[in-house]
Design a protein around this motif. Structure first.
Motif, PDB file in Angstrom:
ATOM      1  N   GLU A 191      -4.960  -7.101  -7.024  1.00 36.56           N
ATOM      2  CA  GLU A 191      -5.810  -8.383  -7.070  1.00 36.56           C
ATOM      3  C   GLU A 191      -6.425  -8.785  -7.913  1.00 36.56           C
ATOM      4  OE1 GLU A 191      -8.151  -7.776  -3.417  1.00 36.56           O
ATOM      5  OE2 GLU A 191      -6.097  -8.935  -2.042  1.00 36.56           O
ATOM      6  N   SER A 192      -7.060  -8.009  -9.215  1.00 42.62           N
ATOM      7  CA  SER A 192      -8.288  -7.972  -9.474  1.00 42.62           C
ATOM      8  C   SER A 192      -7.174  -8.922 -10.984  1.00 42.62           C
ATOM      9  CB  SER A 192      -9.302  -7.315 -10.248  1.00 42.62           C
ATOM     10  OG  SER A 192     -10.081  -6.831  -9.126  1.00 42.62           O
TER      11      SER A 192
ATOM     12  N   ARG B 130      -6.394 -12.429 -10.044  1.00 45.75           N
ATOM     13  CA  ARG B 130      -7.468 -12.754 -10.936  1.00 45.75           C
ATOM     14  C   ARG B 130      -7.718 -13.130 -11.882  1.00 45.75           C
ATOM     15  NH1 ARG B 130      -9.313 -10.403  -5.437  1.00 45.75           N
ATOM     16  NH2 ARG B 130      -8.501 -12.343  -4.089  1.00 45.75           N
TER      17      ARG B 130
ATOM     18  N   GLY C 287      -8.916 -19.090  -9.206  1.00 46.25           N
ATOM     19  CA  GLY C 287      -8.818 -19.937  -7.942  1.00 46.25           C
ATOM     20  C   GLY C 287      -8.035 -18.762  -6.781  1.00 46.25           C
ATOM     21  N   ALA C 288      -7.167 -17.820  -7.305  1.00 44.40           N
ATOM     22  CA  ALA C 288      -6.168 -17.233  -6.165  1.00 44.40           C
ATOM     23  C   ALA C 288      -7.120 -16.324  -5.240  1.00 44.40           C
ATOM     24  CB  ALA C 288      -5.503 -16.261  -7.016  1.00 44.40           C
ATOM     25  N   THR C 289      -6.882 -16.635  -3.422  1.00 41.69           N
ATOM     26  CA  THR C 289      -7.300 -16.382  -2.329  1.00 41.69           C
ATOM     27  C   THR C 289      -6.562 -15.188  -2.282  1.00 41.69           C
ATOM     28  OG1 THR C 289      -5.341 -17.524  -1.364  1.00 41.69           O
ATOM     29  CG2 THR C 289      -7.520 -18.104  -2.074  1.00 41.69           C
ATOM     30  N   ASP C 290      -7.264 -14.604  -1.096  1.00 40.73           N
ATOM     31  CA  ASP C 290      -6.818 -13.102  -0.803  1.00 40.73           C
ATOM     32  C   ASP C 290      -5.345 -13.174  -0.420  1.00 40.73           C
ATOM     33  OD1 ASP C 290      -8.967 -11.516  -1.779  1.00 40.73           O
ATOM     34  OD2 ASP C 290      -9.906 -11.327  -0.101  1.00 40.73           O
ATOM     35  N   CYS C 291      -5.323 -14.685   0.923  1.00 37.15           N
ATOM     36  CA  CYS C 291      -3.792 -14.217   1.562  1.00 37.15           C
ATOM     37  C   CYS C 291      -2.493 -15.032   0.467  1.00 37.15           C
ATOM     38  CB  CYS C 291      -4.025 -15.525   2.489  1.00 37.15           C
ATOM     39  SG  CYS C 291      -5.128 -14.986   3.295  1.00 37.15           S
ATOM     40  N   ASP C 292      -3.013 -15.665  -1.130  1.00 39.48           N
ATOM     41  CA  ASP C 292      -2.310 -15.996  -1.736  1.00 39.48           C
ATOM     42  C   ASP C 292      -1.283 -15.359  -2.458  1.00 39.48           C
ATOM     43  OD1 ASP C 292      -2.510 -18.763  -0.855  1.00 39.48           O
ATOM     44  OD2 ASP C 292      -3.767 -19.153  -2.682  1.00 39.48           O
TER      45      ASP C 292
ATOM     46  N   ARG D  35      -1.672 -11.579  -1.500  1.00 43.98           N
ATOM     47  CA  ARG D  35      -1.113 -10.938  -0.191  1.00 43.98           C
ATOM     48  C   ARG D  35       0.392 -11.476   0.241  1.00 43.98           C
ATOM     49  NH1 ARG D  35      -4.203  -8.414   5.074  1.00 43.98           N
ATOM     50  NH2 ARG D  35      -5.138  -7.332   3.064  1.00 43.98           N
TER      51      ARG D  35
END
Length: 198
Positions: free
Chosen positions: A142-143, A146, A151-156, A158
């Protein structure tokens, strides 16, 4: 003479007459912008390492990438629990690059694990597979994403990781090989049936 930027533009970009010439110019400019973006990202990462505030060298991973077995993944997860190793993994994965979220995730996942190891995992551990999201390595993924796509969200993230893992069987001919095998078996079966009838 016009403003300075107009003279620069006229000398750098030739006057295009046809649509194909315009498209070629746009393609060249797009390539140059992408190349400059990659260089900028590399400079940004090296600047972050230099401005870290310590004179010690940047941390390095003990494990080698891509990971190919579940044992290597377990070792990496133990290693990443330390703060410096997490930073090292994030930095290593983030230079994989890409200009869209999908490309960034694909490049990071390819850098992190082999396709055979990707077949063992799903994002949430469904269909008898192990959960990648539950592992400490996922936070590094995730990091790293980003660092490339702000602007990447957790949902995007995942969803893209989930899709990458779900398609592991299709990559490198996974299901296609099974289809060829089934067709060969059917061919052998029908030959045996025909020979038994005659």
């Amino acid at each position: 003479m016009g403003p300075y930027w107009m003279n620069y533009f006229v000398h750098v970009v030739p006057i295009c007459v046809t649509d194909s010439q315009v498209l070629k110019c746009l393609a060249k400019l797009t390539y140059e912008v992408q190349h400059m973006r990659k260089e900028l990202l590399a400079m940004k990462n090296s600047l972050k390492c230099a401005c870290n505030g310590s004179s010690s060298p940047a941390p390095e991973l003990k494990s080698t990438l891509p990971l190919s077995t579940e044992e290597e993944m377990a070792i990496m997860c133990d290693e990443v629990k330390e703060g410096m190793a997490m930073d090292a993994l994030v930095n290593t994965l983030s230079v994989a690059g890409g200009d869209t979220l999908v490309k960034v995730v694909v490049n990071i996942m390819r850098k992190l694990m082999t396709n055979d190891l990707a077949k063992v995992y799903s994002a949430c551990g469904r269909k008898g597979k192990k959960s990648l999201v539950a592992l400490p390595v996922y936070k590094a993924i995730e990091s790293a994403v980003r660092k490339n796509i702000v602007g990447a969200t957790d949902c995007d993230v995942r969803a893209k990781v989930s899709r990458y893992l779900a398609c592991a069987m299709d990559r490198e001919g996974g299901e296609r090989k099974e289809d060829v095998y089934r067709q060969q078996c059917l061919g052998i079966y029908w030959r045996c049936v025909r020979s038994a009838d005659s």
